[in-house]
Design a protein around this motif. Structure first.
Motif, PDB file in Angstrom:
ATOM      1  N   GLN A   1      55.220  41.114  48.019  1.00  0.00           N
ATOM      2  CA  GLN A   1      55.666  42.157  46.819  1.00  0.00           C
ATOM      3  C   GLN A   1      55.006  41.694  45.547  1.00  0.00           C
ATOM      4  OE1 GLN A   1      59.939  42.265  46.416  1.00  0.00           O
ATOM      5  NE2 GLN A   1      59.879  42.880  44.020  1.00  0.00           N
ATOM      6  N   ARG A   2      55.007  40.271  45.248  1.00  0.00           N
ATOM      7  CA  ARG A   2      54.496  39.874  44.059  1.00  0.00           C
ATOM      8  C   ARG A   2      52.976  40.217  43.729  1.00  0.00           C
ATOM      9  NH1 ARG A   2      54.975  34.514  44.606  1.00  0.00           N
ATOM     10  NH2 ARG A   2      52.782  34.116  44.307  1.00  0.00           N
TER      11      ARG A   2
ATOM     12  N   ARG B   1      48.855  46.069  38.336  1.00  0.00           N
ATOM     13  CA  ARG B   1      48.466  45.828  36.911  1.00  0.00           C
ATOM     14  C   ARG B   1      47.224  45.657  36.617  1.00  0.00           C
ATOM     15  NH1 ARG B   1      53.254  42.601  36.962  1.00  0.00           N
ATOM     16  NH2 ARG B   1      51.873  40.793  37.297  1.00  0.00           N
ATOM     17  N   ILE B   2      46.265  45.140  37.685  1.00  0.00           N
ATOM     18  CA  ILE B   2      44.912  44.931  37.157  1.00  0.00           C
ATOM     19  C   ILE B   2      44.038  46.161  37.041  1.00  0.00           C
ATOM     20  CG2 ILE B   2      45.122  42.320  38.278  1.00  0.00           C
ATOM     21  CD1 ILE B   2      43.486  43.805  40.675  1.00  0.00           C
TER      22      ILE B   2
ATOM     23  N   GLU C   1      38.491  45.763  38.972  1.00  0.00           N
ATOM     24  CA  GLU C   1      38.840  44.546  39.683  1.00  0.00           C
ATOM     25  C   GLU C   1      39.498  44.716  41.206  1.00  0.00           C
ATOM     26  OE1 GLU C   1      41.439  41.096  38.193  1.00  0.00           O
ATOM     27  OE2 GLU C   1      40.282  41.738  36.057  1.00  0.00           O
ATOM     28  N   ALA C   2      40.097  45.705  41.081  1.00  0.00           N
ATOM     29  CA  ALA C   2      40.943  45.907  42.541  1.00  0.00           C
ATOM     30  C   ALA C   2      39.649  46.440  43.486  1.00  0.00           C
ATOM     31  CB  ALA C   2      42.001  46.940  42.488  1.00  0.00           C
ATOM     32  N   ARG C   3      38.730  47.268  42.903  1.00  0.00           N
ATOM     33  CA  ARG C   3      37.793  47.515  43.681  1.00  0.00           C
ATOM     34  C   ARG C   3      36.724  46.427  44.045  1.00  0.00           C
ATOM     35  NH1 ARG C   3      36.063  51.566  40.651  1.00  0.00           N
ATOM     36  NH2 ARG C   3      37.727  52.867  41.382  1.00  0.00           N
TER      37      ARG C   3
END
Lengths: 198, 383
Positions: free
Chosen positions: A26-27, A34-35, A39-41
């Motif tokens: 979950q964390r 949020r990022i 960055e996620a990509r």
């Protein structure tokens, strides 16, 4: 727990990772939320790249993005000395020492009948072929000091010694710079058994 | 060794118990099924990491509870005092804690606190199956020797792996160079098995030395006691002096393994090794298991336990704590008195009984008495 569907999916996927429980999942999911999208990509891409490009080295079976890994192509390394390890992470540990100048062979596990793993499931045939082809003089067995690791080392020693190759096993004992006082008893017993004349 | 205090939480029929003890004698009085043996079992668990009744860990947890805890503070003369704790869980492996540090290895826990337990089940050690006597040897030697405890753990794992291999030959796909891996397991079994055998033989000899005079006294000089060890193959004679028997035993072990190779493959089980050992107790030269009367078997059981107390004290320089679980009703007055003398004179002793009149008068006066009722302790005034 009531998550929006895509979030629930992410939490579910993260939970499958080793060492990640529901709370950590979950964390991490909320962090990823949020990022910045970039960055996620990058993270998603890194995961996909690993899956697409990393394969086992054709020679030593270490992870590599080429047919033959850097270590196996390095001509300065002595191909007559082979260090045999169970997993790629053991190879990395040995390599961090910067001491060993021979080559490696990754077995891909250890013998364990309880888990259905016999010698034919490890890369032992490939090891034997390398010993003949590369005119190996010495094989250093660096399996973990567990019952299964030791048995695998014994098995290999029995198999390889008749070829007239020197077979050795790395020593087990006290951590360097450590206190005798803090060593656990199993390690101390092993260190005592493996004592050397001075 | 003195167990200064004991904590039981959700253990057997105890919800919470925190109790300190005197260095001398503690008597637990109560009707059946009130928790007397369970308290002794908690103490035994601190010494061996195992149940006194030989039952699985989870059965010791209070009914319907997820976990149970036994803790104790032990005063030692020859070492630092130590705080021990065993956490039993329905879902996880039990954890063994020494001075608040959790250990993963039994060898670091077992024997920190040494205990000898006398119980009516001792009779089964004498007349029961060989596995009862192996369990006796393993539990007692483990308390004295961490390296035995370690070798035993490795041996069991190797045995399990090897038996599985014998049951499931690997299917197809055989390279001429990759022969059967059984040989490597043979080597492993022999390495650890030889250590166990060497140590068992030594322990049995030592135990016999102490048991002989004890048995003489208990039988009024009428009986000669002896112990003999029966491994699955013929052992070479013990080496003289300090020399190591290891290699000679290993060689005999290897020959025995070779001789049963075909049979092992046929029966798909390991036939050679300390997992099939036995120990014989002889009274006047005859196997007491087969030829002994019930009385002789009881005396032999008592001699064995008393010898253990003496041996532990001799080897460690410190008397172990003694647990006497309802053993008096089975003994005559003379043997009862002897048992009291030996244990209460030198050791911290815990006695469980349903009947106070079975204890000699002086003992009753000096003991701290507790009434055990439904998992609680009530101090009683000494007489």
């Amino acid at each position: 727990m009531h998550y929006a569907k895509p979030l629930a999916r992410l939490v579910g996927e993260l939970e499958k990772l080793p060492g990640i429980g529901p709370k950590s999942a979950q964390r991490l999911a909320f962090h990823l939320l949020r990022i910045p999208a970039d960055e996620a990509r990058q993270l998603a891409d890194a995961i996909l790249q690993v899956k697409e490009r990393i394969t086992a080295c054709q020679v030593c079976h270490n992870f590599t993005d080429q047919p033959v890994c850097d270590l196996c192509r390095d001509s300065r390394r002595d191909s007559a000395v082979l260090c045999v390890v169970a997993e790629p992470r053991d190879l990395l540990a040995m390599e961090r020492t910067n001491e060993f100048r021979g080559r490696y062979h990754v077995l891909g596990g250890v013998i364990s009948p309880l888990e259905g793993i016999g010698p034919e499931m490890l890369r032992i045939r490939e090891l034997v072929e390398r010993i003949h082809k590369d005119e190996v003089r010495e094989v250093i067995l660096a399996t973990n000091p567990t019952v299964e690791g030791d048995t695998t080392a014994l098995y290999l020693a029995r198999l390889i010694k008749p070829f007239g190759v020197r077979v050795s096993k790395i020593a087990f004992g006290l951590p360097v710079g450590g206190d005798l006082d803090y060593a656990d008893q199993a390690t101390l017993i092993q260190a005592l058994e493996g004592r050397r004349d001075l | 060794m003195i167990l200064r205090s004991l904590i039981l939480r959700q253990f057997r029929n105890y919800e919470v118990l925190e109790q300190s003890f005197t260095p001398a004698l503690t008597v637990l009085l109560g009707a059946n099924a009130q928790g007397k043996t369970s308290l002794l079992e908690g103490i035994y668990l601190l010494a061996t990491g195992k149940s006194l009744r030989g039952c699985p860990d989870v059965e010791m947890i209070r009914w319907d509870m997820p976990a149970g805890v036994v803790g104790g503070y032990v005063l030692r003369e020859k070492a630092h005092d130590v705080e021990l704790e065993v956490v039993l869980s329905q879902t996880a492996r039990k954890s063994l804690v020494v001075n608040t540090v959790r250990t993963t290895r039994a060898m670091e826990f077992v024997g920190q606190f040494k205990v000898v337990a006398f119980s009516s089940a001792d009779l089964e050690t004498i007349r029961g199956e060989p596995s009862r006597r192996r369990r006796f040897l393993d539990l007692e030697i483990s308390q004295l020797s961490p390296s035995y405890c370690h070798a035993l753990g490795c041996y069991r794992k190797i045995l399990e792996q090897r038996n599985r291999l014998l049951k499931q030959p690997y299917p197809g796909n055989r390279h001429p160079l990759i022969e059967d891996s059984l040989g490597a397991w043979d080597d492993q079994l022999r390495t650890y098995g030889s250590r166990l055998i060497e140590r068992r033989r030594q322990f049995i000899q030592q135990l016999e030395t102490f048991a002989q005079p004890i048995h003489q006294t208990l039988s009024g000089g009428k009986e000669q006691f002896a112990l003999s060890y029966h491994p699955t193959f013929r052992l070479p004679p013990p080496a003289e002096g300090e020399a190591d028997d290891h290699e000679a035993i290993g060689e005999a072990f290897r020959r025995a393994q070779e001789s049963v190779r075909e049979e092992e493959r046929r029966r798909q089980v390991s036939l050679i090794g300390p997992h099939r050992d036995d120990m014989t107790l002889l009274v006047n030269g005859r196997d007491v298991r087969v030829f002994g009367s019930q009385g002789q078997q009881r005396t032999a059981a008592l001699s064995l336990r008393l010898a253990e107390v003496a041996l532990m004290e001799d080897l460690t320089g410190e008397a172990p704590a003694c647990l006497l679980d309802d053993v008096f009703s089975e003994l005559d007055a003379g043997r009862r008195a002897h048992l009291f003398d030996v244990t209460t004179e030198r050791c911290q002793t815990f006695i469980s009984t349903t009947d106070l009149t079975l204890l000699p008068g002086p003992v009753r006066r000096h003991a701290s008495l507790f009434e055990v009722q439904e998992g609680t302790l009530q101090p009683l005034r000494s007489e």
